[in-house]
Design an enzyme around this catalytic site. Structure first.
Site, mmCIF file in Angstrom:
data_model
loop_
_atom_site.group_PDB
_atom_site.id
_atom_site.type_symbol
_atom_site.label_atom_id
_atom_site.label_comp_id
_atom_site.label_asym_id
_atom_site.label_seq_id
_atom_site.Cartn_x
_atom_site.Cartn_y
_atom_site.Cartn_z
ATOM 1 N N GLN A 52 0.550 -0.919 -0.386
ATOM 2 C CA GLN A 52 0.024 0.341 -0.053
ATOM 3 C C GLN A 52 0.986 1.191 -0.043
ATOM 4 O O GLN A 52 0.721 2.144 -0.644
ATOM 5 C CB GLN A 52 -0.854 0.300 1.488
ATOM 6 C CG GLN A 52 -1.809 1.261 1.240
ATOM 7 C CD GLN A 52 -2.947 1.045 2.166
ATOM 8 O OE1 GLN A 52 -3.489 1.969 2.155
ATOM 9 N NE2 GLN A 52 -3.465 0.103 2.822
ATOM 10 N N LEU A 85 8.998 -8.363 -14.358
ATOM 11 C CA LEU A 85 9.979 -8.119 -15.083
ATOM 12 C C LEU A 85 10.760 -9.091 -14.389
ATOM 13 O O LEU A 85 10.665 -8.481 -12.898
ATOM 14 C CB LEU A 85 10.774 -6.882 -15.056
ATOM 15 C CG LEU A 85 12.286 -6.588 -15.449
ATOM 16 C CD1 LEU A 85 12.450 -7.285 -16.949
ATOM 17 C CD2 LEU A 85 12.377 -5.420 -15.593
ATOM 18 N N THR A 110 13.691 -9.236 -11.745
ATOM 19 C CA THR A 110 15.177 -8.278 -12.141
ATOM 20 C C THR A 110 16.500 -8.901 -11.332
ATOM 21 O O THR A 110 17.186 -8.678 -11.003
ATOM 22 C CB THR A 110 14.862 -7.170 -10.959
ATOM 23 O OG1 THR A 110 13.968 -7.226 -9.990
ATOM 24 C CG2 THR A 110 13.847 -6.662 -12.269
ATOM 25 N N LYS A 111 16.395 -9.692 -10.950
ATOM 26 C CA LYS A 111 17.088 -11.016 -9.864
ATOM 27 C C LYS A 111 17.431 -11.863 -11.450
ATOM 28 O O LYS A 111 19.238 -12.585 -11.639
ATOM 29 C CB LYS A 111 16.422 -11.708 -9.325
ATOM 30 C CG LYS A 111 16.363 -11.379 -7.952
ATOM 31 C CD LYS A 111 16.219 -11.765 -7.124
ATOM 32 C CE LYS A 111 15.820 -11.368 -5.934
ATOM 33 N NZ LYS A 111 15.713 -12.284 -4.283
ATOM 34 N N ASN A 171 9.321 0.285 -2.559
ATOM 35 C CA ASN A 171 9.389 0.337 -0.910
ATOM 36 C C ASN A 171 9.225 -1.533 -0.748
ATOM 37 O O ASN A 171 8.545 -1.719 0.459
ATOM 38 C CB ASN A 171 8.283 0.626 -0.389
ATOM 39 C CG ASN A 171 7.051 -0.203 -0.847
ATOM 40 O OD1 ASN A 171 6.292 -0.907 -1.769
ATOM 41 N ND2 ASN A 171 5.867 -0.580 -0.118
ATOM 42 N N PHE A 172 10.036 -1.701 -0.747
ATOM 43 C CA PHE A 172 11.144 -3.408 -0.579
ATOM 44 C C PHE A 172 11.521 -3.269 1.054
ATOM 45 O O PHE A 172 11.570 -2.406 1.185
ATOM 46 C CB PHE A 172 12.248 -3.672 -1.310
ATOM 47 C CG PHE A 172 11.711 -3.626 -3.384
ATOM 48 C CD1 PHE A 172 10.741 -4.439 -3.204
ATOM 49 C CD2 PHE A 172 12.225 -3.000 -3.846
ATOM 50 C CE1 PHE A 172 10.525 -4.969 -4.787
ATOM 51 C CE2 PHE A 172 12.112 -3.395 -4.898
ATOM 52 C CZ PHE A 172 11.114 -4.194 -5.276
ATOM 53 N N LYS A 199 11.267 -4.588 8.640
ATOM 54 C CA LYS A 199 10.976 -5.054 7.761
ATOM 55 C C LYS A 199 9.065 -4.267 8.369
ATOM 56 O O LYS A 199 8.616 -4.685 9.890
ATOM 57 C CB LYS A 199 9.843 -6.138 7.031
ATOM 58 C CG LYS A 199 11.128 -6.913 6.665
ATOM 59 C CD LYS A 199 10.620 -7.963 6.026
ATOM 60 C CE LYS A 199 11.650 -9.110 4.422
ATOM 61 N NZ LYS A 199 11.302 -9.357 3.996
ATOM 62 N N TYR A 245 4.111 -3.284 8.614
ATOM 63 C CA TYR A 245 3.233 -3.146 8.360
ATOM 64 C C TYR A 245 2.921 -2.107 8.419
ATOM 65 O O TYR A 245 2.877 -1.192 9.995
ATOM 66 C CB TYR A 245 2.610 -3.959 7.803
ATOM 67 C CG TYR A 245 3.196 -5.165 6.606
ATOM 68 C CD1 TYR A 245 2.345 -5.510 5.981
ATOM 69 C CD2 TYR A 245 3.822 -6.424 7.170
ATOM 70 C CE1 TYR A 245 3.033 -6.321 4.904
ATOM 71 C CE2 TYR A 245 4.092 -7.494 6.501
ATOM 72 C CZ TYR A 245 3.600 -7.122 5.021
ATOM 73 O OH TYR A 245 4.205 -7.928 4.084
ATOM 74 N N GLU A 246 1.595 -1.576 8.078
ATOM 75 C CA GLU A 246 0.945 -0.985 9.052
ATOM 76 C C GLU A 246 0.756 -0.863 10.380
ATOM 77 O O GLU A 246 1.145 0.832 11.214
ATOM 78 C CB GLU A 246 -0.643 -0.886 8.406
ATOM 79 C CG GLU A 246 -1.677 -0.201 8.797
ATOM 80 C CD GLU A 246 -1.618 1.645 8.192
ATOM 81 O OE1 GLU A 246 -1.230 1.971 6.980
ATOM 82 O OE2 GLU A 246 -1.610 2.208 8.668
ATOM 83 N N ASP A 260 0.588 3.440 5.904
ATOM 84 C CA ASP A 260 0.847 2.951 4.593
ATOM 85 C C ASP A 260 0.282 4.145 3.742
ATOM 86 O O ASP A 260 2.032 5.529 2.967
ATOM 87 C CB ASP A 260 0.018 2.294 4.593
ATOM 88 C CG ASP A 260 0.100 0.904 4.493
ATOM 89 O OD1 ASP A 260 1.866 0.552 4.999
ATOM 90 O OD2 ASP A 260 -0.295 0.223 5.379
ATOM 91 N N GLY A 285 -7.830 19.885 20.106
ATOM 92 C CA GLY A 285 -7.721 20.945 20.337
ATOM 93 C C GLY A 285 -7.620 22.136 21.433
ATOM 94 O O GLY A 285 -8.265 21.279 22.628
ATOM 95 N N GLY A 286 -8.592 23.139 21.199
ATOM 96 C CA GLY A 286 -8.631 23.246 22.362
ATOM 97 C C GLY A 286 -10.501 23.414 22.345
ATOM 98 O O GLY A 286 -10.865 24.411 23.082
ATOM 99 N N GLN A 287 -10.941 22.751 21.554
ATOM 100 C CA GLN A 287 -12.637 23.193 21.729
ATOM 101 C C GLN A 287 -12.674 21.724 22.085
ATOM 102 O O GLN A 287 -12.568 20.481 21.479
ATOM 103 C CB GLN A 287 -12.859 22.776 19.647
ATOM 104 C CG GLN A 287 -12.012 23.883 19.321
ATOM 105 C CD GLN A 287 -12.452 25.242 19.488
ATOM 106 O OE1 GLN A 287 -12.795 25.364 20.168
ATOM 107 N NE2 GLN A 287 -11.413 26.026 18.963
#
Ligand code: CAO
Length: 416
Positions: A17, A72, A74-75, A96-97, A137, A139-140, A169, A248-250
Site C-alpha cells: 500500500q 520483469l 530483476t534477479k 518500498n521493498f 520490515k 506493515y501499517e 501506509d 485542540g482547544g475545542q
C-alpha cells in the site's frame, strides 16, 4: 490540456500500500507510471482478500489505477538489463521493498546514479536510515505503534489502539509524493537527481505532532485540561488515551442519536467551540446557560463537560444523526454524522466531486474507488482501471527498443 505531470516517467517498484498509493497519485496527475512486477505472481495484493476468484483483488485495483504493468524478473541478468535501460530513460524510481532488497538486486543508489545522474530514487522504509530498527520490515499497524499513534489512541481503560485510517501506509506514500515533487523541482534547478527517503515511523509521528505538544505540556504542568481525565481523573507522566476528546482547544465527543441501540453508527461528533456557546444554547433550547457564570466560559464548563454532553444527548434522542446535523449547521456548530462506509459509498456529494468514483476493470467489471482528494481548477483527474499483470510488458519493451525476436527471447528466458 496535457496533465501537469505528463512526460515524467516513473519506474514503480512498489507493492502493498505505502508505495502504490504514492505512485497512483502521481499517475492520476499525468505521470507515466510503469509498475514493475515479478512474473507469475506480481504485487501480492493482486491475490490478497479476493472477492471474485482469479480476479485482481480490490486491494490491488484501488491502489494501482492509471498505471501500466511490466513483468520483469530483476534477479535474472536479462531482467537486470531491461531495468538498466528503463533507468536510463526514466525520471523517478519508487520502491518500498524490505531494507536492503534493492541493493541486493544490484541497484544501489550509486549504481542508479551512475546509470542516470538525473534519476530521483524514492524509498519507503519502516524506519529511517541509521535508526536502531532500520533492518525491520514494517506493515501499517507496526508503524502506528512505532510512531506514537497507538499509545495515544483509544480509551484510557483499554489497550493501545490502531486507527483504521492508513496512517502508516497511504500517509507515508503521500509524504513520499511530496518528496518526489520537491526533488523534481530541485532537479529543474540543479540538473541532478537525488535520493528521497521517507520512513513510516516518521510519517506517523508527523501526524502525531500535537501529542508531542501534549507530552511537553504534561511534563511542565502535570495535567492536560482538554482530556477527559481532567479534572476528575488522574494523569501519569505519559500522554494518556483520550477516547473521543477533541485534540485542540475545542471540547468535543461522539454523541448518541436516535437509533443508536441498533445502529452502530447512529452518532454525531459534536464540538463545543468557545465562541459558539450562545448558538449551542439556543440550538439546545438552553438559553438560560448563555449568561450563567457556571457555564458561559470554557473554564467554567470544564468540570461538567460530560454533564453538558449528556444534556445534548437528551436533545439528540428523537433525532437521527442527519436530522441533528441539519439543525446544528444552522447555528454554525462544527459537527458531523458518524458516516458508515455504506453511507459514504452512496453519498451524492462525494460521487459528484469524484472523491468516490466508479471505475471499469477488464475482468472485474465496475467497482468503486476513492478518487483524488485534491481538486484543481484546470486539471481534471480521470481514474482508469488498474492493469492486468504484465498487460503492458510487450509495449514497454518495444518502447525501449526491443524487437519482436528479442521480446520473445525475454519471454522464453522467463525474465518477463
Ligand atoms: N523480480 C525479482 N525479485 C523481486 C522482484 C522482481 N520483480 N520484486 C521483488 N523482488 C524480491 C526482492 O528483491 C526481495 O528479494 P530478497 O529479499 O531476496 O533480496 C524479495 O522480492 C522480497 O521483498 P520484500 O522484502 O520487500 O518483501 P516481503 O514480502 O518479505 O516484505 C514488506 C514486505 C512490506 C514488509 C517489506 O517490503 C517492507 O518492509 N517494506 C518497507 C516498508 C513498507 O513499505 N511497508 C508497507 C507495506 S504496506 O503495508
Amino acid at each position: 490540456m496535457s496533465k501537469p505531470l505528463a512526460g515524467i516517467k516513473i519506474i514503480d517498484f512498489t507493492h502493498v500500500q505505502a508505495g502504490p498509493a504514492c505512485t497512483q497519485m502521481l499517475a492520476w496527475f499525468g505521470a507515466d507510471v510503469i509498475k514493475v512486477e515479478r512474473p507469475g505472481s506480481g504485487d501480492v495484493t493482486r491475490s490478497q482478500l479476493r472477492d471474485i476468484p482469479d480476479v485482481d483483488a480490490l486491494y490491488f485495483t484501488m491502489l494501482n489505477s492509471n498505471k501500466k504493468s511490466l513483468t520483469l524478473d530483476t534477479k535474472k541478468p536479462e531482467g537486470k538489463e531491461v531495468l538498466e535501460k528503463l533507468i536510463r530513460e526514466s525520471d523517478v524510481l519508487v520502491e518500498n521493498f524490505g531494507p536492503g532488497a534493492l541493493d541486493r538486486m544490484g541497484f544501489t543508489w550509486e549504481r542508479i546514479n551512475e546509470l542516470n545522474p538525473k534519476m530521483i530514487v524514492a524509498s519507503v522504509k519502516g524506519f529511517s536510515d541509521g535508526h536502531h530498527y532500520e533492518d525491520l520490515k514494517v506493515y501499517e499497524n507496526v508503524a502506528q505503534c512505532a510512531g506514537g499513534a497507538a499509545s495515544t489512541t483509544g480509551f484510557w481503560d483499554g489497550p493501545p489502539t490502531v486507527s483504521s485510517a492508513a496512517l502508516g501506509d497511504t500517509n507515508t506514500g503521500m509524504h513520499l509524493a511530496i518528496g518526489i515533487l520537491t526533488a523534481l523541482i530541485g532537479r529543474g534547478k540543479t540538473g541532478k537527481g537525488q535520493k528521497v527517503a521517507v520512513s513510516m515511523q516518521d510519517s506517523v509521528l508527523n501526524l502525531c505532532r500535537v501529542k508531542l505538544r501534549d507530552q511537553q505540556r504534561l511534563d511542565r504542568i502535570g495535567y492536560l485540561e482538554e482530556y477527559p481525565q481532567y479534572p476528575h481523573g488522574k494523569f501519569t507522566d505519559v500522554v494518556p488515551r483520550g477516547g473521543n476528546a477533541g485534540g485542540g482547544g475545542q471540547p468535543g465527543w461522539v454523541l448518541k442519536c436516535k437509533g443508536w441501540e441498533t445502529d452502530p453508527n447512529a452518532y454525531i461528533y459534536f464540538t463545543i467551540q468557545g465562541h459558539a456557546w450562545a448558538p449551542i444554547c439556543k440550538a439546545l433550547g438552553k438559553e438560560e446557560w448563555i449568561e450563567d457564570k457556571a457555564y458561559n466560559t470554557a473554564t467554567a464548563r470544564q468540570d461538567k463537560i460530560f454533564d453538558i454532553f449528556a444534556v445534548i444527548e437528551e436533545w439528540l434522542k428523537d433525532k437521527t444523526k442527519f436530522e441533528a446535523v441539519d439543525i446544528l449547521r444552522k447555528f454554525d456548530i462544527p459537527c458531523s454524522p458518524v458516516m458508515s462506509m455504506k453511507e459514504i459509498a452512496a453519498d451524492p456529494s462525494l460521487r459528484a466531486s469524484g472523491t468516490i468514483t466508479e471505475v471499469d476493470h477488464k475482468e472485474r467489471g465496475k467497482y468503486l474507488t476513492v478518487g483524488s482528494p485534491i481538486k484543481f481548477s484546470d486539471t481534471t483527474v480521470e481514474i482508469t482501471g488498474s492493469p492486468l499483470l504484465g498487460e503492458h510488458t510487450d509495449e514497454v519493451l518495444a518502447s525501449l527498443g526491443y524487437n519482436p525476436e528479442q521480446v520473445a527471447a525475454l519471454h522464453s528466458a522467463q525474465a518477463v
